[in-house]
Structures are given as structure tokens and as C-alpha cells.
Design an enzyme around this catalytic site. Structure first.
Site, PDB file in Angstrom:
ATOM      1  N   ALA A 262      39.580  38.649  47.216  1.00 46.96           N
ATOM      2  CA  ALA A 262      40.830  37.310  48.026  1.00 46.96           C
ATOM      3  C   ALA A 262      40.568  35.735  47.366  1.00 46.96           C
ATOM      4  CB  ALA A 262      40.115  37.505  49.162  1.00 46.96           C
ATOM      5  N   GLY A 263      41.381  35.479  47.362  1.00 47.62           N
ATOM      6  CA  GLY A 263      41.947  34.054  46.424  1.00 47.62           C
ATOM      7  C   GLY A 263      42.163  33.315  46.755  1.00 47.62           C
ATOM      8  N   CYS A 270      51.579  36.784  33.325  1.00 48.32           N
ATOM      9  CA  CYS A 270      51.859  38.671  33.035  1.00 48.32           C
ATOM     10  C   CYS A 270      52.345  38.234  35.177  1.00 48.32           C
ATOM     11  CB  CYS A 270      51.054  39.079  33.115  1.00 48.32           C
ATOM     12  SG  CYS A 270      50.852  39.351  31.180  1.00 48.32           S
TER      13      CYS A 270
HETATM   14  N1  LIG Z   1      48.993  37.107  28.238  1.00 46.04           N
HETATM   15  C1  LIG Z   1      49.004  38.536  28.130  1.00 46.04           C
HETATM   16  O1  LIG Z   1      47.518  38.412  28.589  1.00 46.04           O
HETATM   17  C2  LIG Z   1      49.481  39.964  28.262  1.00 46.04           C
HETATM   18  C3  LIG Z   1      48.531  41.232  28.212  1.00 46.04           C
HETATM   19  C4  LIG Z   1      49.653  42.374  28.230  1.00 46.04           C
HETATM   20  C5  LIG Z   1      51.091  42.072  27.918  1.00 46.04           C
HETATM   21  N2  LIG Z   1      51.775  40.809  28.042  1.00 46.04           N
HETATM   22  C6  LIG Z   1      52.860  41.394  27.563  1.00 46.04           C
HETATM   23  O2  LIG Z   1      52.643  40.442  26.135  1.00 46.04           O
HETATM   24  C7  LIG Z   1      53.693  39.567  25.017  1.00 46.04           C
HETATM   25  C8  LIG Z   1      53.235  38.714  24.514  1.00 46.04           C
HETATM   26  O3  LIG Z   1      52.845  37.790  25.287  1.00 46.04           O
HETATM   27  P1  LIG Z   1      52.352  36.901  25.250  1.00 46.04           P
HETATM   28  O4  LIG Z   1      51.317  36.217  26.795  1.00 46.04           O
HETATM   29  O5  LIG Z   1      51.477  36.753  23.863  1.00 46.04           O
HETATM   30  O6  LIG Z   1      53.183  35.625  25.233  1.00 46.04           O
HETATM   31  P2  LIG Z   1      53.021  34.266  23.895  1.00 46.04           P
HETATM   32  O7  LIG Z   1      53.851  33.397  24.930  1.00 46.04           O
HETATM   33  O8  LIG Z   1      51.462  33.688  24.064  1.00 46.04           O
HETATM   34  O9  LIG Z   1      53.449  34.534  22.285  1.00 46.04           O
HETATM   35  C9  LIG Z   1      54.523  35.152  21.997  1.00 46.04           C
HETATM   36  C10 LIG Z   1      55.318  34.287  20.945  1.00 46.04           C
HETATM   37  O10 LIG Z   1      55.755  34.860  20.572  1.00 46.04           O
HETATM   38  C11 LIG Z   1      56.551  33.780  19.236  1.00 46.04           C
HETATM   39  N3  LIG Z   1      57.824  34.256  18.961  1.00 46.04           N
HETATM   40  C12 LIG Z   1      59.629  34.402  19.430  1.00 46.04           C
HETATM   41  N4  LIG Z   1      59.921  34.924  19.486  1.00 46.04           N
HETATM   42  C13 LIG Z   1      59.879  34.762  18.263  1.00 46.04           C
HETATM   43  C14 LIG Z   1      60.795  35.719  16.989  1.00 46.04           C
HETATM   44  N5  LIG Z   1      61.445  36.443  17.465  1.00 46.04           N
HETATM   45  N6  LIG Z   1      59.551  35.800  15.847  1.00 46.04           N
HETATM   46  C15 LIG Z   1      58.913  35.433  15.788  1.00 46.04           C
HETATM   47  N7  LIG Z   1      57.947  35.001  16.573  1.00 46.04           N
HETATM   48  C16 LIG Z   1      58.231  34.976  18.150  1.00 46.04           C
HETATM   49  C17 LIG Z   1      56.311  32.799  20.144  1.00 46.04           C
HETATM   50  O11 LIG Z   1      56.551  31.758  19.530  1.00 46.04           O
HETATM   51  C18 LIG Z   1      54.611  33.178  20.421  1.00 46.04           C
HETATM   52  O12 LIG Z   1      54.224  32.337  20.004  1.00 46.04           O
HETATM   53  C19 LIG Z   1      54.882  39.582  26.625  1.00 46.04           C
HETATM   54  O13 LIG Z   1      55.779  40.527  27.342  1.00 46.04           O
HETATM   55  C20 LIG Z   1      53.495  39.928  27.736  1.00 46.04           C
HETATM   56  O14 LIG Z   1      54.676  40.083  29.103  1.00 46.04           O
HETATM   57  C21 LIG Z   1      50.681  39.684  27.852  1.00 46.04           C
END
Ligand SMILES: NC(=O)c1ccc[n+]([C@@H]2O[C@H](COP(=O)([O-])OP(=O)(O)OC[C@H]3O[C@@H](n4cnc5c(N)ncnc54)[C@H](O)[C@@H]3O)[C@@H](O)[C@H]2O)c1
Length: 457
Positions: A262-263, A270
């Protein structure tokens, strides 16, 4: 193998660095020139334990390149990972503009067969959209080159991302069953072979099921959190300690201990957006996801629960009060401030006239950016947020301590020093870090989540 990773954020950077560490030649692309500059100058734009060392090692070995050059990125990888953001659109559905832009770039430049792998979290049907965007670009320049689209959702946790990537519980690969899809399955199997030695971790399925699996996983985890938060609020009324209940149910192997704390409500980049996106997707098909609607609404309410305890104790008008805040990131071991519950708390306290002195072990820089935007909505005289460079100096002279992130460094403070520093021994703990009985012994007035029972601890 030659790999391109499009998007060098939390997921892309970890994927690229870890695949280079496994011996592949990896090209990381980003549209954000600032990020690429930092990386090319030996820095890392995000905090993730162990990542800096892997990046340094593999850049030095020539296996890891960072660039904004789209044509070069498409030319490099036989496998092109799309790991760009999929933020919520205005209506909560996943905004696919970055995914589609990445796909178009591939279609515009590719001259040989590519396996395009969607690692971003995307709604069911996105694989087909990616394929269509690439096909359109190929047709526009009259190119006849083969391509297949794979879904390989990422399950890593921020704060333990490198470890999770290197030791996955499962590797989900959604691919077609035609010849090109089979070729993609083989390539993905070869790529992940070093992570698949101990036992079989690869789960093959169709693209749509793979896309759905990622949302289902996050929705389940978010559901567990909201479930426990709702019960914790009831525990407060029933003179029950939710921590005893957590242990009592977590020990059942059908339930397990994970995600039962809980928190202050879940945050991060995400869970909030993925739950919303799944709800919106279902809505498009006329289905109302009752459980996930409730999960979201409980989570929004939960962000106000600790604040309610503060105002119940100190009054709605908090002018003249100073609060020390320990922890700003949405969870420990990350600097990620996206949808962090601390952002709601800080704003609510400031609106009521309070002063906040904040400390976080790693997210101070990210926090400054986040609060600059958040506080712009408040009148200048209410923007009374300052930062401290150590936990004890944040507490000095404060009327109460508020804990928002369960960093290890906060788990065993010197309570004598804490009491001496605070103007009164008062702690509001949104992460249930301490035992109520210990707090009573220490002479600290302790308010936590679901632990108000007289017998708690
Ligand atoms: N962060 C997490 O813990 C996590 C875990 C699992 C899945 N995801 C999923 O992974 C995806 C990325 O998440 P994130 O947290 O890494 O996002 P983020 O915002 O940290 O990174 C995304 C990067 O993509 C770049 N970008 C955008 N358009 C681009 C393009 N056309 N060409 C090249 N680079 C481009 C952005 O500048 C940014 O640096 C999302 O769909 C997220 O839901 C994230």
C-alpha cells in the site's frame, strides 16, 4: 548481429547497451540531439543502475554508436527495434505518432530486407499500422524490398532495468507464420540466445497477442496496487495493520508477495498511461472495462490519502508550515519523475500555503524540470519549494517529514537526530517504511498508510 534501436530513452538505451554487451553491433538513434550529444560526450541522460558502465565499455569497444542520422541508422541494423515513446493522447489512448514516424523513416531509407521489432508498448493492431506505414513509403519510391514486423514488448522495471533485460522471466515474440515471419523468429531467437541458456524463456505468439500481453501485464500489476490501497484505507478504519495482511496473503503462492504494498498510488511512465490506453481501446470496441476503471479511480484517490492525513492533523490552511519531503522519483533507483505521486503532493501543499524542502538521492535534476512546469500554474507567492542536498538538512526546522519514495537510504534513519532536527516529532509516511511500534517507542507521531490501528506493528 547488426542492430538498430530507434529511441534512446529508458527502454531504448537499456536495450541498445545490453545488446551491445552481448556482442552485437548496435546503432542507437534519437531525434533529441541533446541526448545524443550527452551520450557521445561520455554521459548518460538517465539514471539507471549499472547502465553507465555498460555504455562506457561498449562504446570503447566500438560496439555501440549514438547518432541522429536516420539514413545511417536504417542502413545499419538488419533488425530495427522501435523503442520510442507512446505517451497518452488527450483522450488517454496511446499516441502512436512517434512509432509511425519511426516506421516511415525505415520505409523511406531501407534497401534490403529488415526485421522491424516493436518494443514500445502499443495497442493491438499497431503492428499492422507499422507495416502499412513502411509499405506506403516503399511504394512511394517504387522500392520492392521485404520487411516483416515483430512485436517484442519490454517488461523491464526502471531501477532494475539492466538486470531485468539480462535476466528476463520471459521473452515474448509475436511474429507472423509466413516465410518472412519465420525468418524473423529465427533471427530473434539467435539474438536472444545468450539470455535463453538456462531454460526456454521465449514465448512465440501472433503479433496481436504479444501487443495485448504487455497491457495485460501492466494492468494486472496496477490492479494489485489499487486493490491493496483500497484495503489499506479500510484497515485504517478497522484497527488493522495492512502490513500484517500483506504478509498473510502474500505467503499464499497463488497470490505471491509482489506488488502488494500500500502507498501513495502508482505513478511512472507506464502504469497510468497503459491502464488508460487499455480502457480507451476497449471503449472503441464498445466494452467498458469495469475493473480497470476502478483501478484508475482508486489510484487517483490514493494520491490524496496522505494529504488527507496531513490536513486532518494540521488543518486545511498550512500557511506558516514547513514540510521536509524525502523522495521525489516515482519509485526508488530511478530519476524518473513522470506521474510521480510527489508531484501531486507538492502542489497540494503549496496551494495550502505550506513551504516544502525536498530531497531525493538521484532525481533532483529531473525534479527541478518537472516542478518548474508544475509550479508555473501556481501564483508566484505559492511557489515555496526548495531543495536540499542531504536528507537531514531538508528536515532541519521542519514541522513534519513526508516520505514519498522508498529509497533504501531512508529506511533506517537516526531517529534521535531526526527528532532533534524537526520542530515536532511528526512523520507522514506514504511508503510504510517504519514500524508503528518502533515509532511509538521513539516518541515519534507516525502516520502511514493502513497502519493506524492501535495494535499496528
Ligand atoms: N520506461 C519503462 O519502464 C518502460 C518499460 C517497458 C516498456 N516501456 C515502453 O517503451 C516505450 C519507450 O518508453 P521510454 O520510457 O523509454 O520512453 P522515453 O521517453 O524515455 O524515450 C523515448 C525516446 O524516443 C525518442 N524518439 C521519439 N521519436 C523518435 C523517432 N522518430 N526517432 C528516434 N527517436 C525518437 C525520444 O526523443 C526519446 O528519447 C514506451 O512505449 C513505453 O511504454 C517503458
Amino acid at each position: 548481429m547488426k542492430i538498430t534501436v530507434i529511441g534512446s530513452g529508458y527502454v531504448g538505451l537499456v536495450t541498445g547497451a545490453c545488446l551491445a554487451e552481448l556482442g552485437n553491433s548496435v546503432f542507437c538513434l534519437d531525434v533529441d540531439a541533446r541526448k545524443i550529444d550527452i551520450l557521445n560526450n561520455g554521459g548518460v541522460p538517465i539514471y539507471e543502475p549499472g547502465l553507465k558502465e555498460i555504455i562506457e565499455r561498449n562504446r570503447a569497444a566500438g560496439r555501440l554508436t549514438f547518432s541522429t542520422d536516420v539514413a545511417a541508422s536504417v542502413a545499419h541494423g538488419d533488425i530495427q527495434f522501435i523503442a520510442v515513446g507512446t505517451p497518452p493522447d488527450e483522450d488517454g489512448s496511446a499516441d502512436l505518432q512517434y512509432v509511425v514516424a519511426a516506421a516511415r523513416n525505415i520505409g523511406r531509407h531501407m534497401t534490403a530486407f529488415k526485421v522491424v521489432v516493436d518494443k514500445s508498448t502499443v495497442p493491438v493492431g499497431t503492428g499492422e499500422k507499422v507495416r502499412a506505414a513502411i509499405a506506403e513509403e516503399l511504394a512511394a519510391r517504387g522500392a520492392d524490398v521485404g520487411v516483416t514486423v515483430v512485436s517484442n514488448p519490454e517488461f523491464l522495471k526502471e531501477g532494475a532495468a539492466v538486470d531485468d533485460f539480462m535476466r528476463p522471466d520471459r521473452i515474448v515474440i509475436g511474429a507472423d507464420t509466413d516465410a518472412a515471419g519465420q525468418q524473423a523468429r529465427d533471427k530473434m531467437r539467435e539474438l536472444y540466445a545468450p539470455l535463453n541458456r538456462n531454460h526456454e524463456r521465449i514465448l512465440y505468439m501472433d503479433v496481436r497477442s504479444a501487443e495485448f500481453t504487455k497491457y495485460a501485464a501492466n494492468a494486472m500489476l496496477a490492479t494489485r496496487i489499487s486493490f491493496m490501497n483500497e484495503l489499506a484505507n479500510l484497515a485504517d478504519k478497522l484497527d488493522v495493520d495492512i502490513e500484517n495482511v500483506r504478509k498473510g496473503i502474500g505467503s499464499d503462492p497463488r497470490i505471491g508477495f509482489s506488488f502488494l504494498y500500500a502507498g501513495t498510488g502508482y505513478g511512472g511512465s507506464c502504469f497510468p498511461k497503459d491502464v488508460q490506453a487499455l480502457v480507451r481501446s476497449a471503449g472503441e470496441f464498445g466494452q467498458h472495462l469495469e475493473i480497470l476503471h476502478a483501478v484508475e479511480s482508486v489510484n487517483n484517490q490514493q494520491k490524496q490519502i496522505l494529504l488527507g492525513k496531513i490536513t486532518a492533523r494540521l488543518g486545511e490552511d498550512l500557511s506558516g508550515k514547513t514540510f521536509a519531503m524525502w523522495g521525489l522519483a516515482f519509485k526508488p533507483n530511478t530519476d524518473d519523475m513522470r506521474a510521480a505521486p510527489s508531484r501531486v503532493m507538492v502542489k497540494e501543499l503549496l496551494k495550502r500555503g505550506a513551504k516544502v524542502v525536498a530531497f531525493d538521492p538521484v532525481s533532483m535534476e529531473e525534479a527541478r524540470h518537472a516542478f518548474e512546469l508544475d509550479l508555473a500554474e501556481l501564483p508566484a507567492e505559492q511557489r515555496r519549494l526548495s531543495y536540499s542536498d542531504a536528507p537531514m538538512s531538508a528536515v532541519d526546522g521542519a514541522d513534519a517529514l513526508i516520505i514519498m519514495t522508498e529509497w533504501k537510504a531512508f529506511k533506517s534513519p537516526d531517529f534521535g537526530a531526526l527528532k532533534a532536527a524537526l520542530s515536532q516529532p511528526l512523520i507522514f509516511d506514504g511508503r510504510n517504511l517504519y514500524e508503528p511500534a518502533t515509532m511509538r517507542k521513539e516518541g515519534v507521531e507516525y502516520h502511514a498508510i493502513g497502519r493506524a490501528g492501535k495494535h499496528a506493528g
